[in-house]
Design a protein around this motif. Structure first.
Motif, PDB file in Angstrom:
ATOM      1  N   THR A 169      48.595  55.247  36.007  1.00 40.48           N
ATOM      2  CA  THR A 169      47.502  56.057  35.479  1.00 40.48           C
ATOM      3  C   THR A 169      46.148  55.755  36.101  1.00 40.48           C
ATOM      4  N   ASP A 170      45.950  54.504  36.547  1.00 43.74           N
ATOM      5  CA  ASP A 170      44.698  54.121  37.201  1.00 43.74           C
ATOM      6  C   ASP A 170      44.962  52.921  38.102  1.00 43.74           C
ATOM      7  N   LEU A 171      43.972  52.504  38.846  1.00 45.93           N
ATOM      8  CA  LEU A 171      44.143  51.459  39.842  1.00 45.93           C
ATOM      9  C   LEU A 171      44.570  50.127  39.219  1.00 45.93           C
ATOM     10  N   GLU A 172      43.962  49.752  38.091  1.00 43.29           N
ATOM     11  CA  GLU A 172      44.312  48.491  37.450  1.00 43.29           C
ATOM     12  C   GLU A 172      45.749  48.517  36.935  1.00 43.29           C
ATOM     13  N   ALA A 173      46.127  49.616  36.278  1.00 44.50           N
ATOM     14  CA  ALA A 173      47.506  49.757  35.791  1.00 44.50           C
ATOM     15  C   ALA A 173      48.488  49.759  36.960  1.00 44.50           C
ATOM     16  N   LEU A 174      48.065  50.298  38.094  1.00 45.75           N
ATOM     17  CA  LEU A 174      48.908  50.316  39.279  1.00 45.75           C
ATOM     18  C   LEU A 174      49.214  48.892  39.738  1.00 45.75           C
ATOM     19  N   LEU A 175      48.225  48.019  39.706  1.00 40.97           N
ATOM     20  CA  LEU A 175      48.457  46.622  40.084  1.00 40.97           C
ATOM     21  C   LEU A 175      49.459  45.969  39.134  1.00 40.97           C
ATOM     22  N   VAL A 176      49.301  46.188  37.834  1.00 39.26           N
ATOM     23  CA  VAL A 176      50.244  45.636  36.850  1.00 39.26           C
ATOM     24  C   VAL A 176      51.651  46.152  37.125  1.00 39.26           C
ATOM     25  N   ASP A 177      51.797  47.452  37.335  1.00 42.13           N
ATOM     26  CA  ASP A 177      53.113  48.034  37.569  1.00 42.13           C
ATOM     27  C   ASP A 177      53.726  47.522  38.879  1.00 42.13           C
ATOM     28  N   TRP A 178      52.912  47.380  39.916  1.00 46.37           N
ATOM     29  CA  TRP A 178      53.367  46.838  41.206  1.00 46.37           C
ATOM     30  C   TRP A 178      53.904  45.418  41.014  1.00 46.37           C
ATOM     31  N   LEU A 179      53.128  44.580  40.335  1.00 48.20           N
ATOM     32  CA  LEU A 179      53.547  43.193  40.156  1.00 48.20           C
ATOM     33  C   LEU A 179      54.784  43.089  39.267  1.00 48.20           C
ATOM     34  N   ASN A 180      54.882  43.938  38.264  1.00 49.21           N
ATOM     35  CA  ASN A 180      56.079  43.929  37.429  1.00 49.21           C
ATOM     36  C   ASN A 180      57.305  44.372  38.227  1.00 49.21           C
ATOM     37  N   GLU A 181      57.123  45.281  39.163  1.00 50.23           N
ATOM     38  CA  GLU A 181      58.231  45.703  40.025  1.00 50.23           C
ATOM     39  C   GLU A 181      58.619  44.571  40.992  1.00 50.23           C
ATOM     40  N   VAL A 182      57.636  43.864  41.535  1.00 54.54           N
ATOM     41  CA  VAL A 182      57.922  42.703  42.390  1.00 54.54           C
ATOM     42  C   VAL A 182      58.716  41.667  41.594  1.00 54.54           C
ATOM     43  N   THR A 215      50.112  41.439  32.679  1.00 56.72           N
ATOM     44  CA  THR A 215      49.475  41.999  31.486  1.00 56.72           C
ATOM     45  C   THR A 215      48.155  42.682  31.852  1.00 56.72           C
ATOM     46  N   TYR A 216      47.565  43.291  30.848  1.00 49.68           N
ATOM     47  CA  TYR A 216      46.264  43.942  31.015  1.00 49.68           C
ATOM     48  C   TYR A 216      45.117  43.024  30.605  1.00 49.68           C
ATOM     49  N   HIS A 217      45.425  41.798  30.185  1.00 54.22           N
ATOM     50  CA  HIS A 217      44.418  40.835  29.742  1.00 54.22           C
ATOM     51  C   HIS A 217      43.485  40.483  30.904  1.00 54.22           C
ATOM     52  N   GLN A 218      42.205  40.720  30.753  1.00 58.10           N
ATOM     53  CA  GLN A 218      41.167  40.429  31.748  1.00 58.10           C
ATOM     54  C   GLN A 218      41.479  41.036  33.121  1.00 58.10           C
ATOM     55  N   LEU A 219      42.203  42.130  33.133  1.00 56.10           N
ATOM     56  CA  LEU A 219      42.610  42.803  34.361  1.00 56.10           C
ATOM     57  C   LEU A 219      41.418  43.457  35.042  1.00 56.10           C
ATOM     58  N   SER A 220      41.300  43.263  36.341  1.00 52.83           N
ATOM     59  CA  SER A 220      40.254  43.962  37.089  1.00 52.83           C
ATOM     60  C   SER A 220      40.649  44.078  38.559  1.00 52.83           C
ATOM     61  N   VAL A 221      40.216  45.175  39.171  1.00 48.94           N
ATOM     62  CA  VAL A 221      40.319  45.381  40.613  1.00 48.94           C
ATOM     63  C   VAL A 221      38.951  45.889  41.025  1.00 48.94           C
ATOM     64  N   ARG A 222      38.262  45.119  41.849  1.00 48.53           N
ATOM     65  CA  ARG A 222      36.873  45.439  42.183  1.00 48.53           C
ATOM     66  C   ARG A 222      36.597  45.284  43.678  1.00 48.53           C
ATOM     67  N   GLY A 257      32.908  42.347  51.751  1.00 51.34           N
ATOM     68  CA  GLY A 257      33.983  42.102  52.702  1.00 51.34           C
ATOM     69  C   GLY A 257      35.349  42.590  52.276  1.00 51.34           C
ATOM     70  N   GLY A 258      35.459  43.269  51.117  1.00 47.60           N
ATOM     71  CA  GLY A 258      36.765  43.770  50.728  1.00 47.60           C
ATOM     72  C   GLY A 258      36.909  43.990  49.241  1.00 47.60           C
ATOM     73  N   TYR A 259      38.011  43.487  48.698  1.00 43.92           N
ATOM     74  CA  TYR A 259      38.349  43.710  47.297  1.00 43.92           C
ATOM     75  C   TYR A 259      38.846  42.415  46.662  1.00 43.92           C
ATOM     76  N   ARG A 260      38.760  42.378  45.329  1.00 49.03           N
ATOM     77  CA  ARG A 260      39.254  41.245  44.554  1.00 49.03           C
ATOM     78  C   ARG A 260      39.932  41.790  43.306  1.00 49.03           C
ATOM     79  N   ALA A 261      41.075  41.213  42.969  1.00 46.59           N
ATOM     80  CA  ALA A 261      41.801  41.604  41.757  1.00 46.59           C
ATOM     81  C   ALA A 261      42.085  40.352  40.927  1.00 46.59           C
ATOM     82  N   THR A 262      41.994  40.496  39.614  1.00 43.98           N
ATOM     83  CA  THR A 262      42.346  39.425  38.683  1.00 43.98           C
ATOM     84  C   THR A 262      43.374  39.973  37.713  1.00 43.98           C
TER      85      THR A 262
END
Length: 148
Positions: free
Chosen positions: A65-78, A127-134, A138-143
């Protein structure tokens, strides 16, 4: 006078938390962030090994649904692929991250048989706890934090 050289931040770092374990991933592109987050997850699991041409390539495609949820779904698939195959991660390559109207990621994992039993932290899910993609200089950072 000595010149000051700024060293690049690490591609990922593990973040401690009382009930969870976190991960901060960095990269010049969103694709690098997603790939580095996969490597960081494998490190937490004790399932990260050095690359080998002898591994199997596993295609991973996820939409959300959004970039942050995409990271969660990607990691859960990994996580799912590593557990299902009882494998270790030797590499991760992300071909495309779409962050717009229909967020999606397409990539590939290089997995192989673990040389020994993994001794990392057992992870249930991202999880979605303190989730961020910013974006950052020089690039991007995700937590992201994982339920353990």
């Amino acid at each position: 006078m000595a010149s000051m050289v700024r060293s690049a931040p690490p591609p990922f770092e593990v973040l401690e938390h009382t009930a969870d374990v976190g991960l901060r991933a960095r990269g010049r592109t969103l694709g690098e962030v997603f790939a580095n987050a996969a490597l960081g997850l494998a490190e937490i699991l004790g399932r990260r090994v050095e690359g080998s041409a002898d591994g199997s390539r596993v295609a991973v495609r996820v939409s959300s649904t959004d970039l942050e949820a995409l990271l969660v779904d990607w990691l859960n698939e990994v996580l799912f692929e590593l557990e299902r195959r009882e494998a270790c991660l030797a590499g991760a390559r992300v071909r495309e991250v779409r962050a717009g109207e229909a967020p999606a990621v397409e990539g590939e994992l290089l997995v192989l048989e673990c040389p020994e039993a993994p001794e990392g932290t057992e992870v249930k899910a991202a999880t979605y706890h303190q989730l961020s993609v910013r974006a950052e200089e020089g690039g991007y950072r995700a937590t992201v934090y994982f339920d353990v």
